[in-house]
Scaffold this motif. Sequence first.
Motif, PDB file in Angstrom:
ATOM      1  N   TYR A   1      -0.941  42.588 -11.376  1.00 33.05           N
ATOM      2  CA  TYR A   1       0.113  41.884 -11.052  1.00 33.05           C
ATOM      3  C   TYR A   1       1.293  41.237 -11.269  1.00 33.05           C
ATOM      4  O   TYR A   1       1.712  40.152 -10.859  1.00 33.05           O
ATOM      5  N   GLY A   2       1.678  41.347 -12.822  1.00 30.97           N
ATOM      6  CA  GLY A   2       2.771  40.849 -13.340  1.00 30.97           C
ATOM      7  C   GLY A   2       3.068  39.607 -13.792  1.00 30.97           C
ATOM      8  O   GLY A   2       4.188  38.914 -13.500  1.00 30.97           O
ATOM      9  N   VAL A   3       1.756  39.383 -14.158  1.00 31.58           N
ATOM     10  CA  VAL A   3       1.177  37.751 -14.328  1.00 31.58           C
ATOM     11  C   VAL A   3       1.876  37.455 -15.569  1.00 31.58           C
ATOM     12  O   VAL A   3       2.376  38.581 -16.974  1.00 31.58           O
ATOM     13  N   ASP A   4       2.715  36.318 -16.092  1.00 28.07           N
ATOM     14  CA  ASP A   4       3.567  36.030 -17.443  1.00 28.07           C
ATOM     15  C   ASP A   4       2.660  35.738 -18.072  1.00 28.07           C
ATOM     16  O   ASP A   4       1.834  35.242 -18.433  1.00 28.07           O
ATOM     17  N   PRO A   5       2.724  36.824 -19.582  1.00 26.49           N
ATOM     18  CA  PRO A   5       1.636  36.557 -20.640  1.00 26.49           C
ATOM     19  C   PRO A   5       1.808  35.845 -21.306  1.00 26.49           C
ATOM     20  O   PRO A   5       0.613  34.799 -21.476  1.00 26.49           O
ATOM     21  N   GLN A   6       3.061  34.156 -21.134  1.00 22.12           N
ATOM     22  CA  GLN A   6       3.055  33.333 -22.219  1.00 22.12           C
ATOM     23  C   GLN A   6       2.571  32.133 -21.023  1.00 22.12           C
ATOM     24  O   GLN A   6       1.983  31.420 -20.985  1.00 22.12           O
ATOM     25  N   LYS A   7       2.643  32.322 -19.396  1.00 24.70           N
ATOM     26  CA  LYS A   7       1.801  31.308 -18.546  1.00 24.70           C
ATOM     27  C   LYS A   7       0.815  31.138 -18.571  1.00 24.70           C
ATOM     28  O   LYS A   7      -0.523  30.449 -18.472  1.00 24.70           O
ATOM     29  N   ALA A   8      -0.123  32.952 -18.626  1.00 30.04           N
ATOM     30  CA  ALA A   8      -1.704  32.940 -19.075  1.00 30.04           C
ATOM     31  C   ALA A   8      -2.445  32.340 -20.166  1.00 30.04           C
ATOM     32  O   ALA A   8      -2.862  31.648 -19.738  1.00 30.04           O
ATOM     33  N   LYS A   9      -1.301  32.152 -21.613  1.00 30.76           N
ATOM     34  CA  LYS A   9      -1.799  31.977 -22.186  1.00 30.76           C
ATOM     35  C   LYS A   9      -2.062  29.682 -22.497  1.00 30.76           C
ATOM     36  O   LYS A   9      -2.935  29.251 -23.045  1.00 30.76           O
ATOM     37  N   GLN A  10      -0.480  29.465 -21.548  1.00 32.42           N
ATOM     38  CA  GLN A  10      -1.172  27.890 -20.903  1.00 32.42           C
ATOM     39  C   GLN A  10      -1.664  27.735 -20.390  1.00 32.42           C
ATOM     40  O   GLN A  10      -2.135  26.416 -20.251  1.00 32.42           O
ATOM     41  N   LEU A  11      -2.529  28.506 -19.016  1.00 37.78           N
ATOM     42  CA  LEU A  11      -3.103  27.917 -17.922  1.00 37.78           C
ATOM     43  C   LEU A  11      -4.410  27.579 -19.033  1.00 37.78           C
ATOM     44  O   LEU A  11      -3.766  25.742 -17.924  1.00 37.78           O
ATOM     45  N   PRO A  12      -5.597  27.824 -19.117  1.00 39.07           N
ATOM     46  CA  PRO A  12      -6.497  26.825 -19.946  1.00 39.07           C
ATOM     47  C   PRO A  12      -6.100  25.370 -20.372  1.00 39.07           C
ATOM     48  O   PRO A  12      -6.059  24.525 -20.025  1.00 39.07           O
ATOM     49  N   GLY A  13      -4.497  25.185 -21.487  1.00 34.38           N
ATOM     50  CA  GLY A  13      -4.341  23.929 -21.704  1.00 34.38           C
ATOM     51  C   GLY A  13      -3.876  23.174 -20.825  1.00 34.38           C
ATOM     52  O   GLY A  13      -4.506  21.897 -20.916  1.00 34.38           O
ATOM     53  N   LEU A  14      -2.832  23.620 -19.644  1.00 38.27           N
ATOM     54  CA  LEU A  14      -2.727  22.716 -18.761  1.00 38.27           C
ATOM     55  C   LEU A  14      -3.896  21.818 -17.349  1.00 38.27           C
ATOM     56  O   LEU A  14      -3.897  21.292 -17.078  1.00 38.27           O
ATOM     57  N   CYS A  15      -4.895  23.031 -17.507  1.00 41.40           N
ATOM     58  CA  CYS A  15      -5.572  22.456 -16.661  1.00 41.40           C
ATOM     59  C   CYS A  15      -7.033  21.663 -17.193  1.00 41.40           C
ATOM     60  O   CYS A  15      -8.715  21.698 -16.983  1.00 41.40           O
ATOM     61  N   ALA A  16      -7.072  21.696 -19.230  1.00 43.18           N
ATOM     62  CA  ALA A  16      -7.534  21.492 -19.416  1.00 43.18           C
ATOM     63  C   ALA A  16      -8.633  21.896 -19.353  1.00 43.18           C
ATOM     64  O   ALA A  16     -10.613  22.056 -19.176  1.00 43.18           O
ATOM     65  N   ALA A  17      -9.193  22.692 -19.793  1.00 44.24           N
ATOM     66  CA  ALA A  17     -10.065  23.906 -19.704  1.00 44.24           C
ATOM     67  C   ALA A  17     -10.679  24.633 -21.168  1.00 44.24           C
ATOM     68  O   ALA A  17      -9.575  25.232 -21.231  1.00 44.24           O
ATOM     69  N   GLN A  18     -11.304  24.190 -21.707  1.00 48.50           N
ATOM     70  CA  GLN A  18     -11.806  25.397 -22.999  1.00 48.50           C
ATOM     71  C   GLN A  18     -12.408  26.731 -22.613  1.00 48.50           C
ATOM     72  O   GLN A  18     -14.130  26.812 -22.894  1.00 48.50           O
ATOM     73  N   VAL A  19     -11.772  27.322 -22.627  1.00 51.78           N
ATOM     74  CA  VAL A  19     -12.171  28.468 -22.159  1.00 51.78           C
ATOM     75  C   VAL A  19     -12.200  29.860 -23.967  1.00 51.78           C
ATOM     76  O   VAL A  19     -11.735  29.515 -25.238  1.00 51.78           O
ATOM     77  N   PRO A  20     -13.735  30.037 -23.710  1.00 47.27           N
ATOM     78  CA  PRO A  20     -13.620  31.220 -25.676  1.00 47.27           C
ATOM     79  C   PRO A  20     -13.200  31.497 -25.486  1.00 47.27           C
ATOM     80  O   PRO A  20     -13.599  32.456 -26.821  1.00 47.27           O
ATOM     81  N   PHE A  21     -11.811  31.892 -25.303  1.00 43.80           N
ATOM     82  CA  PHE A  21     -10.580  33.276 -25.411  1.00 43.80           C
ATOM     83  C   PHE A  21      -9.656  33.448 -25.254  1.00 43.80           C
ATOM     84  O   PHE A  21      -9.786  31.856 -24.550  1.00 43.80           O
ATOM     85  N   GLN A  22      -8.864  33.611 -26.167  1.00 43.82           N
ATOM     86  CA  GLN A  22      -7.678  33.208 -25.976  1.00 43.82           C
ATOM     87  C   GLN A  22      -7.194  34.045 -24.574  1.00 43.82           C
ATOM     88  O   GLN A  22      -7.143  34.926 -24.822  1.00 43.82           O
TER      89      GLN A  22
END
Length: 117
Positions: free
Chosen positions: A85-106
């Motif tokens: 899908y051409g996801v921007d890797p930096q935005k993927a890293k930031q997404l959980p934090g921006l959504c206040a989600a505690q994802v169990p992996f980076q």
Amino acid sequence: MEKKLNGVFWCVGVLGLVTVVLTVHAITCEEAVQTLMPCGAYLTTPAPSPTLACCQAVASVNASASTTQSRRDLCECFKKKALVYGVDPQKAKQLPGLCAAQVPFQCDLSVDCQHVL
């Protein structure tokens, strides 16, 4: 009276079985990707922040990945789909934090999914 009690016990049994089936069902890769579609604009364009719908989707997928194996499977899924899908890797890293989600992996293409707990 006995028939009513049997009917009540039967209904309770069916509800219990449905609950067990729904609890055991792990979200599939395709279900997760479909659920996360509201995040597409943020992840693939210059959009500055994720939408509320995106963050709700992140929370939903995160809650659905309730076992170590389902999290590992989703990790592998996301790594593959991010390239498609051409996801921007930096935005993927930031997404959980921006959504206040505690994802169990980076959310990173270099993560070893077999070490995800």
